[in-house]
Design a protein around this motif. Sequence first.
Motif, short mmCIF file in Angstrom:
data_model
loop_
_atom_site.label_atom_id
_atom_site.label_comp_id
_atom_site.label_asym_id
_atom_site.label_seq_id
_atom_site.Cartn_x
_atom_site.Cartn_y
_atom_site.Cartn_z
N TYR A 194 0.82 -1.21 0.00
CA TYR A 194 0.00 0.00 0.00
C TYR A 194 0.85 1.26 0.00
N ASP A 195 0.30 2.31 -0.61
CA ASP A 195 0.96 3.61 -0.52
C ASP A 195 0.79 4.14 0.90
N TRP A 196 1.52 5.18 1.24
CA TRP A 196 1.56 5.68 2.62
C TRP A 196 0.18 6.09 3.14
N THR A 221 -2.88 5.12 2.13
CA THR A 221 -3.73 3.94 2.31
C THR A 221 -3.30 3.16 3.55
N LYS A 257 -8.76 -0.13 -2.69
CA LYS A 257 -7.39 -0.63 -2.86
C LYS A 257 -7.12 -1.85 -2.00
#
Length: 185
Positions: free
Chosen positions: A70-72, A74, A146
């Motif tokens: 995951y991106d930061w 998320t 996501k």
Amino acid sequence: MRTIVQWAFWLYWCGVIAFGANFLLQIGVLIYKAYRKPGIRDGQFRIVELDGDEAPCSFGNTIFINPAKYDWETYNQILMHEKVHAQQGHSLDLMIAELMLVLQWFNPFAWLYRKEMESNMEFLTDDAVLKNHKVAAEDYQMSLLKVSVPNYAMRITTNYNQSLLKRRIMMMNTKDQTYIAYGNM
């Protein structure tokens, strides 16, 4: 007649044993996962980093997540979500519901109750994240999308439940619509 009652008696207890064994196995697997890998302490919470394609989930004050997926933003929203589950004691609620299913495995209303209880916990958690943590609804909904993965976590953990996702997003949008409608008056 006596034979039917005996069969029903043995069938009931075989079901209790099977569902009870499954419940204990799930707890054992969670304990194994929680202490197999080093965890990161975040206040009262312990974050266990997974490396597989498993859905993020929590049990008690332990949060299971694969941060590499995951991106930061998320990742932070997942942590907020799971922390709310822990703070609201949802693991205890799920364990009680699972124990109820161990004893009432034959009762369709017990299964329905368990499912609706889980839905309610997700709605409460979503509401708390949006209100108490000042997260934008659109960003949070994108994070939910996501995170939705085909691999399901164990039943006794709180997790991002795919089957509820559409209802959860609709509920968030309905609340926003109602709030906007009344807020403009």
